[in-house]
Motif scaffolding. Structure first.
Motif: not given
Length: 294
Positions: A9-18, A22-24, A47-53, A57-59
Motif C-alpha cells: 500500500e505504501t509503494l502505491l501511495a509513493v508512486i501515486d503521490a510522486g 506527499d505519500a506520508s 531489489a531497489i524498487l524506486l528511483v528517488r527522483s 519512479k519505479p525501477t
C-alpha cells in the motif's frame, strides 16, 4: 513469498503521490515511516524498487511489484465493498486509468455523466498520448487504458472501442493550393515530440519527403492545439469531432486523413469495477460515432 500488504500500500501511495513526503500526508504517517516501509519491502525482495527522483519512479523490478500491488489493492477494495454492500452499507472503490488527450477532449463527456451515477467509485484519470498508454499499464501505474495498441499487454485483455479520424487542416491562407505540393516546408503544429500523425501524413502524401523542414511548434493540449492551428501557427492533424468547434479550419484534402484505432486494455483479473467501467467506455464510444469507423 508473502509480502506485507501495508508495504505494498505504501509503494502505491509513493508512486501515486510522486514523493515520500506527499505519500506520508496521504497515508497519515511520518515520512520516515514511509521510508522504512519501502526499505523493508526492498530488503524483502532484494531489489531497489524506486528511483528517488521527483516525481519518484519505479525501477524495472519496482514496476512488476507495483502492478501486483495495484491488483491486490483493487481486489481487496472490491471484496470490502461486496461485504459492506451485503451489510447494507456502501464501500468505496478506487481505479486509476490512462486515457489519451484527444479522447478526453471529444467523445469522453458521456463517460463522466455515467461516473457521476457511480458514487462509490473514486477514479483517477491520467492524460497521455494514445501511443504511450500501454507503458502505464505495463508499469502498474494504471489498471486499464484507452490505447491505439491492438496487441494485448501480458496479463491483459483487450476490447476495440472504434477509431478516431484525423484530417490535415489549417486556417485559411496558411496553406495555398501551390504549397500543398510542398507541405513538408509549410509550418506545422505537433501535439508533442511523440506525436506521429503529421509525419505519417507527410510520408503518405510524398514518401520521398517524410520529415517536415518548415517551422515546428508543439502544443501539448488538445483544445489549445486546435486553437494554435486556428491562429495560423501551421497545419496539423485534428480529430473530426473537433472540426465542429472550428468550422473555419480548412480540410486540405478530403483524402488526407488517418484513422487511429482505439482499444480498451485492462488487467485480466476478475474485477466487476473494471467490467463496469469498460462497458461505460464502450457505450460512450458507440454513441459518439467513433465505434462506427473501421
Amino acid at each position: 513469498m508473502n509480502l506485507d500488504l501495508e508495504h505494498l500500500e505504501t509503494l502505491l501511495a509513493v508512486i501515486d503521490a510522486g514523493s515520500f513526503d506527499d505519500a506520508s500526508i496521504d497515508l497519515g504517517v511520518s515520512p520516515s515511516a514511509i521510508s522504512q516501509r519501502i526499505k523493508s519491502l526492498e530488503s524483502r525482495l532484494g531489489a531497489i524498487l524506486l528511483v528517488r527522483s521527483r516525481p519518484v519512479k519505479p525501477t524495472e523490478q519496482g514496476a512488476r511489484v507495483l502492478r501486483y500491488a495495484r491488483q491486490i489493492s483493487l481486489l481487496g477494495t472490491e471484496f470490502s465493498e461486496e461485504l459492506m454492500r451485503h451489510e447494507g452499507r456502501e464501500g468505496k472503490i478506487s481505479l486509476t486509468i490512462g486515457v489519451n488527450a484527444d479522447s478526453l477532449a471529444t467523445w469522453f463527456a458521456p463517460v463522466f455523466t455515467a461516473l457521476a451515477k457511480w458514487p462509490q467509485l473514486s477514479c483517477e484519470i491520467l492524460r497521455t498520448d494514445e501511443n504511450l498508454t500501454v507503458g502505464l499499464l505495463r508499469s502498474g501505474r494504471v489498471s486499464a487504458v484507452v490505447t491505439n495498441s491492438q496487441e494485448a499487454a501480458q496479463g491483459c485483455t483487450i476490447r476495440r472501442l472504434g477509431s478516431m479520424r484525423y484530417y490535415a487542416v489549417a486556417a485559411p491562407g496558411v496553406v495555398s493550393e501551390a504549397s500543398k505540393d510542398e507541405l513538408s516546408s509549410v509550418p506545422i503544429v505537433l501535439f508533442d515530440r511523440e506525436d506521429p500523425l503529421q509525419h505519417q501524413m507527410l510520408e503518405r502524401i510524398d514518401p520521398t519527403k517524410p520529415r517536415p523542414v518548415g517551422t515546428i511548434s508543439y502544443v501539448p493540449d488538445s483544445l489549445l492545439f486546435v486553437q494554435a492551428i486556428r491562429a495560423g501557427m501551421g497545419w496539423g492533424m485534428v480529430p473530426e469531432q473537433q472540426l465542429a468547434i472550428a468550422p473555419e479550419l480548412m480540410v486540405l484534402n478530403e483524402q488526407w486523413f488517418i484513422d487511429v484505432p482505439l482499444f480498451w486494455q485492462r488487467w485480466s483479473v476478475d474485477s466487476p469495477a473494471l467490467d463496469r467501467l469498460g462497458n461505460i467506455l464502450y457505450t460512450a464510444a458507440q454513441e459518439s460515432g467513433i465505434g462506427l469507423l473501421p
